[in-house]
Design a protein around this motif. Sequence first.
Motif, PDB file in Angstrom:
ATOM      1  N   LEU A  81       0.823  -1.211   0.000  1.00 63.48           N
ATOM      2  CA  LEU A  81       0.000   0.000   0.000  1.00 63.48           C
ATOM      3  C   LEU A  81       0.856   1.258   0.000  1.00 63.48           C
ATOM      4  CD1 LEU A  81      -2.534  -1.029   2.801  1.00 63.48           C
ATOM      5  CD2 LEU A  81      -2.932  -1.072   0.320  1.00 63.48           C
ATOM      6  N   ALA A 112      -6.781  -3.812   5.358  1.00 64.47           N
ATOM      7  CA  ALA A 112      -6.440  -4.042   3.945  1.00 64.47           C
ATOM      8  C   ALA A 112      -6.465  -5.513   3.599  1.00 64.47           C
ATOM      9  CB  ALA A 112      -5.064  -3.461   3.646  1.00 64.47           C
ATOM     10  N   ALA A 151      -6.397  11.619  -1.234  1.00 71.11           N
ATOM     11  CA  ALA A 151      -6.494  10.304  -1.874  1.00 71.11           C
ATOM     12  C   ALA A 151      -6.786  10.419  -3.364  1.00 71.11           C
ATOM     13  CB  ALA A 151      -7.573   9.470  -1.186  1.00 71.11           C
ATOM     14  N   GLU A 210      -3.512   4.341  -1.999  1.00 72.02           N
ATOM     15  CA  GLU A 210      -4.703   3.644  -1.532  1.00 72.02           C
ATOM     16  C   GLU A 210      -5.280   4.293  -0.278  1.00 72.02           C
ATOM     17  OE1 GLU A 210      -2.519   1.391  -4.224  1.00 72.02           O
ATOM     18  OE2 GLU A 210      -1.758   1.898  -2.230  1.00 72.02           O
ATOM     19  N   VAL A 211      -4.415   4.952   0.505  1.00 72.40           N
ATOM     20  CA  VAL A 211      -4.815   5.489   1.806  1.00 72.40           C
ATOM     21  C   VAL A 211      -4.303   6.915   1.970  1.00 72.40           C
ATOM     22  CG1 VAL A 211      -4.639   5.178   4.317  1.00 72.40           C
ATOM     23  CG2 VAL A 211      -4.692   3.175   2.821  1.00 72.40           C
ATOM     24  N   PHE A 267      -9.698   5.454   2.485  1.00 68.49           N
ATOM     25  CA  PHE A 267      -9.150   4.235   1.911  1.00 68.49           C
ATOM     26  C   PHE A 267      -9.932   3.989   0.635  1.00 68.49           C
ATOM     27  CE2 PHE A 267      -6.801   0.284   3.284  1.00 68.49           C
ATOM     28  CZ  PHE A 267      -6.926  -0.380   2.077  1.00 68.49           C
ATOM     29  N   ARG A 268      -9.226   4.022  -0.491  1.00 70.14           N
ATOM     30  CA  ARG A 268      -9.886   3.895  -1.794  1.00 70.14           C
ATOM     31  C   ARG A 268     -10.913   2.755  -1.807  1.00 70.14           C
ATOM     32  NH1 ARG A 268      -8.019   6.937  -6.012  1.00 70.14           N
ATOM     33  NH2 ARG A 268      -5.920   7.315  -5.276  1.00 70.14           N
TER      34      ARG A 268
END
Length: 165
Positions: free
Chosen positions: A22, A165, A91, A97-98, A126-127
Amino acid sequence: MFDAETTARAEEIVLAFRTRGLMLATAESCTGGLVAGALTAIAGASDVVERGFVTYSNRAKTELLGVPEVVLANHGAVSAETARAMAEGAASRAPVEVAVSVTGVAGPGGGSAEKPVGLVHFACAFRGRATVHRRLSFGDLGRDEIRRRAVLAALDLLAEAAARA
């Protein structure tokens, strides 16, 4: 440069994000880049830290992160709405991702009855998931201690994101 507790948590974040593949970004106001600083003090942090936004002014929040002016006008810089918009803006503007955000009143001045010194809002985007918000009131512990605790709280949010995750 950072205390042992902050360094240990930052090391944990770097390892957790590296293990999971990530990347992260930070969006900071009252901490002025200290979250990114704590992370990048760890050797190998470039594997997980893509960028940090220091958006101390409302103008910077709008220009760099896309925080809507109406959010700032209606809720102020120190609010759940602004924290969420900061994290989501970071983001969406970085290949990560974060993203974690921090906005608050570190003092010694600037507080009010509604938003006292020591009030800090955090968000973690968080995507593909709902943005998480956290509101903490540290009290008027002094600028340095409020900022130190805010960094630790932001690192905790990142640890929680990595664990999910």
